[in-house]
Design an enzyme around this catalytic site. Structure first.
Site, PDB file in Angstrom:
ATOM      1  N   SER A  54      20.603 -40.054 -15.031  1.00 19.67           N
ATOM      2  CA  SER A  54      19.341 -39.332 -14.897  1.00 19.67           C
ATOM      3  C   SER A  54      19.292 -38.035 -15.690  1.00 19.67           C
ATOM      4  O   SER A  54      18.301 -37.310 -15.628  1.00 19.67           O
ATOM      5  CB  SER A  54      19.074 -39.016 -13.420  1.00 19.67           C
ATOM      6  OG  SER A  54      20.111 -38.227 -12.878  1.00 19.67           O
ATOM      7  N   GLU A  72       0.817  -1.210   0.000  1.00 24.68           N
ATOM      8  CA  GLU A  72       0.000   0.000   0.000  1.00 24.68           C
ATOM      9  C   GLU A  72       0.850   1.260   0.000  1.00 24.68           C
ATOM     10  O   GLU A  72       0.543   2.230  -0.709  1.00 24.68           O
ATOM     11  CB  GLU A  72      -0.920   0.008   1.237  1.00 24.68           C
ATOM     12  CG  GLU A  72      -1.934  -1.111   1.257  1.00 24.68           C
ATOM     13  CD  GLU A  72      -1.476  -2.331   2.026  1.00 24.68           C
ATOM     14  OE1 GLU A  72      -2.300  -2.960   2.703  1.00 24.68           O
ATOM     15  OE2 GLU A  72      -0.259  -2.663   1.946  1.00 24.68           O
TER      16      GLU A  72
END
Length: 353
Positions: free
Chosen positions: A171, A55
């Protein structure tokens, strides 16, 4: 409710997503200031702890044009003084006539902002797009207030037959470059990335946010999440890449997920990305400590190798954890599936026909 205010709230929700991973333990909030004619004259999103709230930033950008206008905020403006002053007082001082917000602040320390604004003569509208906003950037923070632990997202990458590595241990790479780039974008939104010692010893990951592809391939992002390694037996050597200085690293000498999450919560972590191996993921799942699942599935078949999950305490099909699917997306030839576990005693049970 004016269409301009609804549009401003959706814009604020998007702005809040930009600061994910950068505000904890404070909530990632965004604010938009509309002048009396409904035009956007200021906007802002919460900065790191100790700096300005949304704000205040939005009001600063708006200047005198905020007078008589409307503040649209994703979370009820705070009403307490911490490292910064109350946002309610900044809104009142700026002469804002109306405040529209989405989610009530559940934190008793900061709550009461709406009533303070009403007492000062401002018109206040609460609950605008509440569910949509609460399920967005605020989700991990709201989870932390309710559960006193970080939100846990388990991320994995696998072949179509559920393998994360081949029989020989290789992997790289299971998924394609688009998926890998998406993983780095996901890491960029969290406070911490967590693995076990086994993953570090097997793969020696860096666990950083990097650019994937293009001329900047491999380049580190300016902001990095905390790297966390669970290493109860002190097996990880100091030569591991997680100690390379590219980001802060925390080693926890525990194998108990709840203890690890408590320690991270106490450090201000509100969102953890679990990237450990199958055993660690199983431990988190068995303890019901996985809140989101993000799976990257490649159109490959291995037939043998390391599975995605094991030792999760599940022995029969009846005990399988059902995932409520939130999103399915194509990333090149890969598929990204996002889901949330539905526990059998949660009152939201999947029933087979």
């Amino acid at each position: 409710m004016a269409d301009t205010e609804l549009a401003a709230m959706r814009h604020a929700a998007r702005l809040a997503r930009v600061v994910l991973g950068r505000t904890s333990p404070n909530p990632p909030v965004a604010a938009v200031i509309l002048d009396p004619a409904g035009h956007i004259v200021g906007e802002g999103a919460t900065r790191p702890p100790g700096e300005e709230h949304a704000e205040v930033l939005a009001l600063r950008a708006a200047g005198d044009r905020a007078g008589g206008g409307t503040a649209v905020v994703t979370l009820e403006p705070c009403n307490h003084t911490g490292r910064t002053g109350p946002c309610t007082e900044a809104l009142i001082a700026a002469g804002v006539a109306r405040v529209v917000y989405a989610v009530d602040d559940p934190n008793p320390v900061a709550a009461g902002g709406a009533q303070r604004l009403r007492n000062a003569g401002l018109q206040v509208v609460a609950g605008v797009l509440r569910d949509e906003v609460a399920d967005g950037a605020l989700r991990a923070w709201l989870h932390g207030v309710a559960q006193a632990r970080p939100l846990v997202t388990w991320k994995f990458a696998s072949t179509l037959d559920g393998r994360t590595a081949a029989a020989d241990g290789s992997s790289r790479w299971v998924t394609n470059q688009v998926s890998r780039a998406d993983v780095h974008a996901l890491r960029d939104t969290v406070d911490a990335v967590l693995v076990g010692s086994g993953t570090v010893l097997a793969d020696d990951p860096q666990l950083t946010v990097r650019q994937v592809g293009g001329v900047a391939d491999g380049e580190l992002a300016a902001r990095q999440p905390l790297r966390v390694v669970l290493d109860r037996r002190g097996r990880v050597p100091r030569t591991a890449r997680v100690f390379d200085g590219a980001a802060e690293t925390l080693v926890l000498d525990t194998a108990v997920p709840r203890f690890a999450l408590k320690a991270l919560f106490d450090r201000g972590v509100r969102h953890v990305l679990l990237e450990g191996g199958a055993t660690l993921a199983g431990a988190f799942l068995e303890a019901r400590l996985i809140d989101d699942v993000v799976g990257y599935v490649a159109p490959k078949l291995l037939g043998d190798g390391t599975g995605v999950l094991r030792d999760a305490g599940i022995t029969t099909m009846a005990e399988a954890v059902f995932l409520s699917v939130v999103d399915v997306a194509r990333l090149g030839d890969d598929v990204k599936i996002t889901g949330r576990p539905v526990w059998a005693d949660s009152g939201n049970v999947r029933r087979e026909d």
